[in-house]
Enzyme design. Structure first.
Site, PDB file in Angstrom:
ATOM      1  N   ARG A  46      -0.238  56.805  53.724  1.00 55.09           N
ATOM      2  CA  ARG A  46       0.088  56.503  52.448  1.00 55.09           C
ATOM      3  C   ARG A  46       1.170  55.504  52.460  1.00 55.09           C
ATOM      4  O   ARG A  46       1.345  54.527  51.533  1.00 55.09           O
ATOM      5  CB  ARG A  46       0.794  57.649  51.522  1.00 55.09           C
ATOM      6  CG  ARG A  46       1.494  57.339  50.442  1.00 55.09           C
ATOM      7  CD  ARG A  46       1.588  58.691  49.658  1.00 55.09           C
ATOM      8  NE  ARG A  46       2.314  59.905  50.394  1.00 55.09           N
ATOM      9  CZ  ARG A  46       3.517  59.635  50.333  1.00 55.09           C
ATOM     10  NH1 ARG A  46       4.374  58.677  49.778  1.00 55.09           N
ATOM     11  NH2 ARG A  46       4.187  60.758  51.085  1.00 55.09           N
ATOM     12  N   TYR A  98      -8.445  41.164  29.370  1.00 51.07           N
ATOM     13  CA  TYR A  98      -9.164  42.118  29.727  1.00 51.07           C
ATOM     14  C   TYR A  98      -8.789  43.398  28.911  1.00 51.07           C
ATOM     15  O   TYR A  98      -7.755  43.896  28.637  1.00 51.07           O
ATOM     16  CB  TYR A  98      -9.151  42.582  31.148  1.00 51.07           C
ATOM     17  CG  TYR A  98     -10.022  43.830  31.552  1.00 51.07           C
ATOM     18  CD1 TYR A  98     -11.293  44.104  31.041  1.00 51.07           C
ATOM     19  CD2 TYR A  98      -9.317  44.594  32.344  1.00 51.07           C
ATOM     20  CE1 TYR A  98     -11.931  45.178  31.434  1.00 51.07           C
ATOM     21  CE2 TYR A  98     -10.179  45.826  32.570  1.00 51.07           C
ATOM     22  CZ  TYR A  98     -11.435  46.133  32.202  1.00 51.07           C
ATOM     23  OH  TYR A  98     -11.868  47.383  32.465  1.00 51.07           O
ATOM     24  N   ASP A 170      -2.915  37.244  36.147  1.00 55.31           N
ATOM     25  CA  ASP A 170      -3.881  37.949  36.768  1.00 55.31           C
ATOM     26  C   ASP A 170      -4.955  36.906  37.297  1.00 55.31           C
ATOM     27  O   ASP A 170      -5.378  35.933  36.138  1.00 55.31           O
ATOM     28  CB  ASP A 170      -4.624  38.447  35.614  1.00 55.31           C
ATOM     29  CG  ASP A 170      -5.861  39.477  36.250  1.00 55.31           C
ATOM     30  OD1 ASP A 170      -6.424  39.021  36.930  1.00 55.31           O
ATOM     31  OD2 ASP A 170      -6.183  40.578  35.528  1.00 55.31           O
ATOM     32  N   LYS A 195     -13.771  42.265  42.085  1.00 54.00           N
ATOM     33  CA  LYS A 195     -14.571  41.284  41.348  1.00 54.00           C
ATOM     34  C   LYS A 195     -14.798  40.244  42.564  1.00 54.00           C
ATOM     35  O   LYS A 195     -15.307  40.328  43.766  1.00 54.00           O
ATOM     36  CB  LYS A 195     -13.782  40.622  40.440  1.00 54.00           C
ATOM     37  CG  LYS A 195     -13.430  41.727  39.477  1.00 54.00           C
ATOM     38  CD  LYS A 195     -14.464  42.396  38.710  1.00 54.00           C
ATOM     39  CE  LYS A 195     -14.217  43.093  37.691  1.00 54.00           C
ATOM     40  NZ  LYS A 195     -13.059  44.182  37.798  1.00 54.00           N
TER      41      LYS A 195
END
Length: 377
Positions: A46, A98, A170, A195
């Site tokens: 982690r 988005y 972004d 993406k």
């Protein structure tokens, strides 16, 4: 070393003991300590994992940032960025973003006392006018999703510096192959790595890169504290996907340029939104800050009834959400990716019942055109 070579060489021979060309998958939760009070640098996956570290260091290198972080999704990455802020803070958000990003601001973080204003950030003047005493950051996309509006990154970075704020970009649509916002003054870059970075429609992941280590350390704490990181197996898939980023982006860009020009000649198409077209209002700014236009095209048809016709008739192009994979996908933003945007805002932006978004793949461009042509008839 040129960017194309840096991309290919991510993770090569990262395991010096074996000389493995491909990064090994360290599929372990725990790491043994050499002795009390000593560590190999890895204690618990982690917090840190060798496979994830390779992809995090790699994306930081490509974006020319100080620190990189890989998350379980793009929304997990954006959520982590927003956790940098506290009750009473105000953030300016690009109006054409988005739908999932808008939903995160509007339906989640407002519950914790963080306010936001939706602004057309393609106008530096309007953006500056929206700044309040408690404004801490500006969050933008450029090009925006789905209307492909362009924001001057350097101009907004200057405004942020003047007001002691942070600029968050972004960069999903263009990737560091075509655009590197940190070099233009941005403080934080986020990606839906699902993406173009991963590139094959088979992996869910997100990425953050920071310009300076001071912010990087805060993100590192949040990533470890919340446990929102990418698994070793998925980290390896992202590394593998990144290897072909340069080749894929070149082909996406080439195909999209041809298809955008073709769409502009079709009688049933009223508007084509693509920064590679000479008619695009943001082309001059885009060309100043980016070296390519990417593979996303939005276009409007003359009749709303033509939308379901196209979506039902396409055969080669897949009717599916998401973008950035090797296969061409088409989607209907008003009812899918941007449904959480209020109707009034959608209509003002042009996200209507006549708008479609095309993620151009790396297939032969003529095959994509032929499929669109028969669907439009």
């Amino acid at each position: 070393m040129n960017l194309e070579s840096k991309i290919v060489h991510i993770g090569i021979n990262s395991d010096k003991k074996t000389g493995a060309i491909s990064t090994p998958i360290y599929n372990t939760a725990s790491f043994a300590h050499p002795a009390l009070g000593k560590s190999t640098g890895f204690d618990y996956t982690r917090s840190k994992n060798p496979t994830r570290q390779v992809v995090e260091d790699g994306i930081a290198l490509l974006e020319n940032g100080s620190d990189g972080f890989a998350f379980s999704s793009g929304m997990a990455a954006i959520t982590t960025v927003l956790m940098l802020y506290k009750t009473g803070d105000h953030i300016i958000l690009a109006d054409d973003c988005y739908g999932g990003t808008y939903r995160l601001f509007n339906k989640l973080f407002t519950n914790y006392g963080i306010s936001f204003s939706v602004v057309d950030t393609s106008s530096a003047k309007l953006t500056a006018a929206a700044i309040k005493e408690n404004t801490k950051a500006i969050f933008i996309e450029t090009p925006t999703n789905p209307m492909m509006k362009i924001t001057d990154i350097a101009a907004l970075a200057g405004i942020c510096k003047e007001h002691n704020m942070q600029l968050i970009v972004d960069n999903t649509f263009l990737t560091p192959y075509f655009q590197r916002p940190l070099e233009l003054g941005a403080d934080i870059v986020v990606h839906s790595g699902t993406k173009y970075l991963a590139g094959h429609n088979d992996l869910l992941c997100g990425v953050i890169v920071t310009r300076e280590n001071t912010i990087g350390e805060k993100i590192r704490f949040l990533q470890n504290a919340t446990g929102n990181m990418l698994s070793p197996n998925d980290s390896w898939l992202l590394i593998r996907g990144l290897k072909t980023l340069g080749l894929r982006m070149e082909k996406h860009n080439e195909n999209a340029g041809k298809i955008a020009k073709w769409l502009s000649t079709q009688p049933h198409i009223t508007n084509v939104y693509y920064p590679g077209l000479l008619t695009h209002p943001g082309k001059k700014i885009h060309d100043k800050q980016a070296s390519g236009c990417g593979g996303i095209i939005s276009f409007a048809v003359d009749d709303a009834a033509r939308v379901p016709q196209i979506l039902s008739r396409v055969k080669f192009i897949q009717f599916a959400e998401s973008l950035g994979g090797v296969e061409s996908l088409i989607t209907f933003p008003a009812c899918q990716t941007h449904m959480d945007i209020p109707l009034k805002i959608r209509q003002q932006l042009g996200i209507t019942d006549k708008l479609l978004r095309l993620s151009v793949g790396i297939e032969n461009s003529q095959d994509i055109i032929d499929d669109l042509q028969q669907a439009l008839q």
